[in-house]
Design a protein around this motif. Structure first.
Motif, mmCIF file in Angstrom:
data_model
loop_
_atom_site.group_PDB
_atom_site.id
_atom_site.type_symbol
_atom_site.label_atom_id
_atom_site.label_comp_id
_atom_site.label_asym_id
_atom_site.label_seq_id
_atom_site.Cartn_x
_atom_site.Cartn_y
_atom_site.Cartn_z
ATOM 1 N N PHE B 33 -3.689 -35.974 83.601
ATOM 2 C CA PHE B 33 -3.778 -36.486 84.965
ATOM 3 C C PHE B 33 -2.598 -35.951 85.781
ATOM 4 O O PHE B 33 -1.483 -35.848 85.272
ATOM 5 C CB PHE B 33 -3.684 -38.015 84.976
ATOM 6 C CG PHE B 33 -4.642 -38.700 84.043
ATOM 7 C CD1 PHE B 33 -4.356 -38.810 82.687
ATOM 8 C CD2 PHE B 33 -5.809 -39.264 84.518
ATOM 9 C CE1 PHE B 33 -5.224 -39.451 81.812
ATOM 10 C CE2 PHE B 33 -6.688 -39.907 83.662
ATOM 11 C CZ PHE B 33 -6.391 -40.002 82.309
ATOM 12 N N TYR B 35 -0.615 -37.037 89.318
ATOM 13 C CA TYR B 35 -0.439 -38.083 90.324
ATOM 14 C C TYR B 35 0.610 -37.633 91.335
ATOM 15 O O TYR B 35 1.469 -36.807 91.055
ATOM 16 C CB TYR B 35 0.082 -39.380 89.691
ATOM 17 C CG TYR B 35 -0.905 -40.152 88.873
ATOM 18 C CD1 TYR B 35 -1.109 -39.857 87.528
ATOM 19 C CD2 TYR B 35 -1.619 -41.215 89.427
ATOM 20 C CE1 TYR B 35 -2.010 -40.587 86.765
ATOM 21 C CE2 TYR B 35 -2.522 -41.956 88.667
ATOM 22 C CZ TYR B 35 -2.711 -41.632 87.347
ATOM 23 O OH TYR B 35 -3.599 -42.355 86.596
ATOM 24 N N GLN B 37 3.397 -39.520 94.069
ATOM 25 C CA GLN B 37 4.009 -40.788 94.479
ATOM 26 C C GLN B 37 4.793 -40.589 95.761
ATOM 27 O O GLN B 37 5.701 -39.760 95.829
ATOM 28 C CB GLN B 37 4.944 -41.329 93.387
ATOM 29 C CG GLN B 37 5.527 -42.700 93.720
ATOM 30 C CD GLN B 37 6.427 -43.246 92.631
ATOM 31 O OE1 GLN B 37 7.134 -42.505 91.954
ATOM 32 N NE2 GLN B 37 6.409 -44.565 92.436
ATOM 33 N N MET B 40 4.888 -44.116 101.314
ATOM 34 C CA MET B 40 3.808 -44.638 102.159
ATOM 35 C C MET B 40 2.560 -44.991 101.359
ATOM 36 O O MET B 40 1.929 -46.021 101.614
ATOM 37 C CB MET B 40 3.437 -43.585 103.223
ATOM 38 C CG MET B 40 4.484 -43.402 104.289
ATOM 39 S SD MET B 40 4.668 -44.887 105.294
ATOM 40 C CE MET B 40 3.087 -44.926 106.118
ATOM 41 N N ARG B 41 2.192 -44.157 100.400
ATOM 42 C CA ARG B 41 0.899 -44.310 99.737
ATOM 43 C C ARG B 41 1.008 -44.737 98.279
ATOM 44 O O ARG B 41 -0.015 -44.963 97.622
ATOM 45 C CB ARG B 41 0.125 -42.998 99.848
ATOM 46 C CG ARG B 41 -0.140 -42.582 101.297
ATOM 47 C CD ARG B 41 -0.768 -41.196 101.360
ATOM 48 N NE ARG B 41 -2.105 -41.187 100.795
ATOM 49 C CZ ARG B 41 -3.218 -41.354 101.492
ATOM 50 N NH1 ARG B 41 -3.146 -41.552 102.802
ATOM 51 N NH2 ARG B 41 -4.396 -41.325 100.911
ATOM 52 N N GLY B 42 2.241 -44.852 97.775
ATOM 53 C CA GLY B 42 2.392 -45.259 96.385
ATOM 54 C C GLY B 42 1.923 -44.170 95.434
ATOM 55 O O GLY B 42 2.031 -42.985 95.735
ATOM 56 N N LEU B 43 1.407 -44.583 94.295
ATOM 57 C CA LEU B 43 0.936 -43.650 93.264
ATOM 58 C C LEU B 43 -0.551 -43.378 93.463
ATOM 59 O O LEU B 43 -1.366 -44.293 93.458
ATOM 60 C CB LEU B 43 1.154 -44.252 91.879
ATOM 61 C CG LEU B 43 2.536 -44.055 91.281
ATOM 62 C CD1 LEU B 43 2.861 -45.150 90.298
ATOM 63 C CD2 LEU B 43 2.638 -42.693 90.599
ATOM 64 N N LEU B 45 -3.874 -40.877 92.221
ATOM 65 C CA LEU B 45 -4.426 -39.898 91.280
ATOM 66 C C LEU B 45 -4.942 -38.693 92.062
ATOM 67 O O LEU B 45 -5.740 -38.839 92.986
ATOM 68 C CB LEU B 45 -5.567 -40.519 90.479
ATOM 69 C CG LEU B 45 -6.304 -39.578 89.520
ATOM 70 C CD1 LEU B 45 -5.379 -39.105 88.404
ATOM 71 C CD2 LEU B 45 -7.526 -40.261 88.932
ATOM 72 N N TYR B 48 -8.095 -35.334 87.375
ATOM 73 C CA TYR B 48 -8.209 -35.757 85.985
ATOM 74 C C TYR B 48 -8.946 -34.677 85.196
ATOM 75 O O TYR B 48 -10.023 -34.235 85.599
ATOM 76 C CB TYR B 48 -8.961 -37.082 85.928
ATOM 77 C CG TYR B 48 -9.574 -37.464 84.602
ATOM 78 C CD1 TYR B 48 -10.900 -37.863 84.521
ATOM 79 C CD2 TYR B 48 -8.817 -37.462 83.432
ATOM 80 C CE1 TYR B 48 -11.479 -38.243 83.320
ATOM 81 C CE2 TYR B 48 -9.377 -37.837 82.226
ATOM 82 C CZ TYR B 48 -10.716 -38.227 82.171
ATOM 83 O OH TYR B 48 -11.262 -38.601 80.972
ATOM 84 N N SER B 58 -11.349 -35.763 93.138
ATOM 85 C CA SER B 58 -11.572 -36.379 94.447
ATOM 86 C C SER B 58 -10.274 -36.752 95.148
ATOM 87 O O SER B 58 -10.255 -36.956 96.362
ATOM 88 C CB SER B 58 -12.458 -37.630 94.300
ATOM 89 O OG SER B 58 -11.862 -38.556 93.428
ATOM 90 N N PHE B 91 3.732 -36.573 89.313
ATOM 91 C CA PHE B 91 3.747 -36.933 87.908
ATOM 92 C C PHE B 91 2.538 -36.337 87.191
ATOM 93 O O PHE B 91 1.431 -36.301 87.734
ATOM 94 C CB PHE B 91 3.689 -38.455 87.737
ATOM 95 C CG PHE B 91 4.961 -39.170 88.064
ATOM 96 C CD1 PHE B 91 5.128 -39.794 89.291
ATOM 97 C CD2 PHE B 91 5.989 -39.236 87.135
ATOM 98 C CE1 PHE B 91 6.299 -40.467 89.591
ATOM 99 C CE2 PHE B 91 7.168 -39.909 87.424
ATOM 100 C CZ PHE B 91 7.330 -40.523 88.655
ATOM 101 N N PHE B 107 3.371 -41.010 80.981
ATOM 102 C CA PHE B 107 3.800 -40.166 82.088
ATOM 103 C C PHE B 107 5.009 -39.303 81.729
ATOM 104 O O PHE B 107 5.862 -39.703 80.915
ATOM 105 C CB PHE B 107 4.181 -41.040 83.282
ATOM 106 C CG PHE B 107 2.999 -41.634 83.994
ATOM 107 C CD1 PHE B 107 2.288 -42.680 83.443
ATOM 108 C CD2 PHE B 107 2.600 -41.141 85.232
ATOM 109 C CE1 PHE B 107 1.183 -43.227 84.091
ATOM 110 C CE2 PHE B 107 1.514 -41.682 85.894
ATOM 111 C CZ PHE B 107 0.805 -42.725 85.319
ATOM 112 N N ASP B 109 8.458 -37.168 83.301
ATOM 113 C CA ASP B 109 9.562 -37.623 84.140
ATOM 114 C C ASP B 109 9.354 -37.320 85.619
ATOM 115 O O ASP B 109 10.128 -37.769 86.451
ATOM 116 C CB ASP B 109 10.877 -36.980 83.667
ATOM 117 C CG ASP B 109 11.338 -37.553 82.343
ATOM 118 O OD1 ASP B 109 12.198 -36.929 81.697
ATOM 119 O OD2 ASP B 109 10.837 -38.628 81.942
#
Lengths: 118, 116
Positions: B33, B35, B37, B40-43, B45, B48, B58, B91, B107, B109
């Motif tokens: 995966f 990701y 971070q 504003m939008r956090g984590l 995806l 995948y 998507s 990540f 995850f 680092d």
């Protein structure tokens, strides 16, 4: 759509206090998983626990414990006798079935910043 | 046991440049995966892979982003051309997928990317 709410943006405690981090989720799935991850100041994301929706037993691991209550859609995390090293951002997450068919898709809450002061 | 390995840890580059982020998943994991971070939008995806095949892209923001997984032990996330709004921590995570169930994602680092 799935949703994870961590209402506590920041919490500050003094060492040795107990602290509970709240997590409330929304999902239409009958099978799902809940997670907690820790992100210390160094930035990495550390996996702490996974629970499936059919297992409501509480879990204890050392100073950490988790309370899963399906009736209230909550998965709360308690740290007993907090230590300075517990200072981090803690994320609650929910997995759902993605377009790929398995429950790989994690929806994260916004996180709770925990500061433990000496 | 080695965890997920990402490189570089930090990247600072100028707008318009190509950026390549690299990831080595945990040996034996068949799911990978990417990701992003941000404050504003956090984590979020982005993409995948399962058994080296992209299953769900998507979350990839736009055509400037591309990801590949040429083999089970290596993946790249490329941004071309880069823009300041791409600045974030990226990540990589891996897990073992068995049927409909995915084991927990572990995850790396992260790569802290700054586009000037």
């Amino acid at each position: 759509a799935q949703k994870v709410t961590q209402a506590q943006t920041e919490i500050s405690v003094v060492e040795k206090e107990d602290v509970t981090l709240d997590c409330v989720y929304e999902t239409r799935d009958t099978t799902y998983y809940l997670f907690w991850y820790k992100q210390p100041p160094s930035g990495e994301l550390v996996f702490l626990i996974r629970r499936n929706s059919f297992d409501e037993q509480n879990e204890i691991s050392g100073r950490y414990s988790w309370n899963f209550q399906k009736s209230t859609s909550s998965f709360n995390f308690t740290i007993t006798a907090s230590q300075v090293v517990d200072s981090a951002v803690y994320f609650c997450a929910l997995s759902e079935q993605g377009s790929g068919g398995s429950n790989y898709k994690l929806t994260f809450g916004k996180g709770t910043l925990l500061t433990v002061n000496p | 046991d080695a965890g997920v390995i990402q490189s570089p840890r930090h990247e600072v580059t100028e707008m318009g440049q190509e950026v390549t982020l690299r990831c080595k998943p945990i040996s034996g994991h068949n799911s990978l995966f990417w990701y992003r971070q941000t404050m504003m939008r956090g984590l979020e995806l982005l993409i995948y892979f399962n058994n080296n095949v992209p299953i769900d892209d998507s979350g990839m923001p736009e055509d400037r982003f591309s990801a590949k997984m040429p083999n089970a032990s290596f993946s790249t996330l490329k941004i071309q051309p880069s823009e300041p709004r791409d600045s974030a921590v990226y990540f990589c995570a891996s897990s073992l997928a068995t049927g409909p169930s995915n084991q927990p994602q572990h995850f790396g680092d992260g790569t802290r990317l700054s586009i000037l």
